[in-house]
Write a protein that holds these residues in place. Structure first.
Motif, PDB file in Angstrom:
ATOM      1  N   SER A 207       0.849  -1.189   0.000  1.00 59.70           N
ATOM      2  CA  SER A 207       0.000   0.000   0.000  1.00 59.70           C
ATOM      3  C   SER A 207       0.884   1.238   0.000  1.00 59.70           C
ATOM      4  O   SER A 207       1.702   1.442   0.895  1.00 59.70           O
ATOM      5  CB  SER A 207      -0.925   0.004   1.221  1.00 59.70           C
ATOM      6  OG  SER A 207      -0.184  -0.110   2.427  1.00 59.70           O
TER       7      SER A 207
ATOM      8  N   VAL B 155      -0.331   3.446   5.597  1.00 58.64           N
ATOM      9  CA  VAL B 155       0.145   2.701   4.433  1.00 58.64           C
ATOM     10  C   VAL B 155       1.564   2.190   4.660  1.00 58.64           C
ATOM     11  O   VAL B 155       2.238   2.575   5.613  1.00 58.64           O
ATOM     12  CB  VAL B 155       0.093   3.575   3.160  1.00 58.64           C
ATOM     13  CG1 VAL B 155      -1.339   3.958   2.847  1.00 58.64           C
ATOM     14  CG2 VAL B 155       0.956   4.820   3.331  1.00 58.64           C
TER      15      VAL B 155
ATOM     16  N   ILE C 167      -8.172  -0.024   3.545  1.00 54.83           N
ATOM     17  CA  ILE C 167      -6.780  -0.209   3.115  1.00 54.83           C
ATOM     18  C   ILE C 167      -6.298  -1.601   3.473  1.00 54.83           C
ATOM     19  O   ILE C 167      -5.640  -2.276   2.669  1.00 54.83           O
ATOM     20  CB  ILE C 167      -5.875   0.859   3.765  1.00 54.83           C
ATOM     21  CG1 ILE C 167      -6.212   2.238   3.198  1.00 54.83           C
ATOM     22  CG2 ILE C 167      -4.397   0.542   3.524  1.00 54.83           C
ATOM     23  CD1 ILE C 167      -5.482   3.378   3.885  1.00 54.83           C
TER      24      ILE C 167
ATOM     25  N   ARG D 159      -5.247  -4.478   0.780  1.00 61.94           N
ATOM     26  CA  ARG D 159      -3.872  -4.972   0.910  1.00 61.94           C
ATOM     27  C   ARG D 159      -3.838  -6.497   0.986  1.00 61.94           C
ATOM     28  O   ARG D 159      -2.929  -7.136   0.471  1.00 61.94           O
ATOM     29  CB  ARG D 159      -3.216  -4.371   2.155  1.00 61.94           C
ATOM     30  CG  ARG D 159      -1.713  -4.564   2.216  1.00 61.94           C
ATOM     31  CD  ARG D 159      -1.138  -4.025   3.505  1.00 61.94           C
ATOM     32  NE  ARG D 159       0.310  -4.101   3.499  1.00 61.94           N
ATOM     33  CZ  ARG D 159       1.004  -5.219   3.682  1.00 61.94           C
ATOM     34  NH1 ARG D 159       0.361  -6.364   3.881  1.00 61.94           N
ATOM     35  NH2 ARG D 159       2.325  -5.200   3.660  1.00 61.94           N
TER      36      ARG D 159
END
Length: 236
Positions: A38, A170, A140, A144
């Motif tokens: 990410s 990230v 996220i 991922r």
């Protein structure tokens, strides 16, 4: 509708395309010890070519067979839908507010079925709060787990705090700098801000450098805090 140039597909043998392949290779080398999946792509100030970098890097990575997702995390001045020629009536803001299956909001690119795009959706009154929410962190994490790479296009670091709330979540951050335009103070300030939240700065892309020397144009793309560089040239 303004679209950024698809350098990877339109001219795959050009110095530009080669530079993005070099950037992709350098990115892969950062994953030797820890998988970097990410990645937040930001800049110090507006109009530094961030959207062009996001789009062509995503194409370059997808070209190798990796499953890629691009998210427009700029909920103030979104451009990803323009870059990929997509509608923007629904997207990230709808997903974060209404929840539901994130895959239902993904757009499949016409060129590669392994490249998916999540546009911004309608502009919210509270972008920083949405991007810093637990729902965004969960999104996220889910992407991922299920995709090889996630690229998030975010607002400039110095202008607003949106990128700052995303940076620690990230795996890494790429800072885009516009040659001849970005002031050293602004770039330094962006780096300081990212470091203050313990962001993993993967490197800097020096964008839009062009020199004429002995009948050649030179294009430089720096990556990894200037530890490696790609220099491309083309006859006039």
């Amino acid at each position: 509708m303004v679209m950024t140039r698809n350098l990877i597909l339109s001219d795959p043998k050009s110095p530009f395309a080669e530079a993005f392949r070099a950037l992709r290779t350098n990115l892969q080398f950062t994953s030797i010890d820890k998988k970097v999946k990410s990645i937040l792509i930001t800049s110090s100030l507006p109009n530094e070519g961030k959207s062009t970098i996001v789009k062509n890097l995503a194409y370059s990575v997808a070209l190798t067979g990796n499953k890629v997702v691009v998210i427009d995390g700029d909920l103030r001045n979104p451009t990803v839908h323009k870059s990929f020629n997509l509608p923007n009536n629904r997207g990230l803001t709808n997903l974060l507010i209404d929840e539901g299956d994130y895959e239902a909001y993904l757009n499949v690119d016409n060129s590669y079925d392994n490249l998916h795009i999540l546009t911004s959706g309608p502009l919210p009154p509270n972008p920083t709060e949405l991007l810093g929410s637990n729902k965004m962190k969960k999104l996220i994490s889910l992407i991922r787990e299920n995709y090889d790479y996630l690229f998030i296009d975010s607002p400039p670091v110095v202008s607003v705090t949106d990128a700052v709330v995303l940076a620690p979540v990230v795996d890494g951050v790429i800072l885009v700098v516009h040659a001849g335009k970005t002031e050293i103070e602004a770039a330094s300030r962006a780096k300081e801000i990212l470091e203050s939240v313990k962001a993993n700065i993967l490197g800097v892309v020096l964008n839009r450098v062009k020199e004429s020397r002995n009948g050649y144009y030179y294009y430089y793309y720096y990556y990894g805090d200037h530890k490696s560089q790609s220099k491309k040239r083309r006859k006039r």
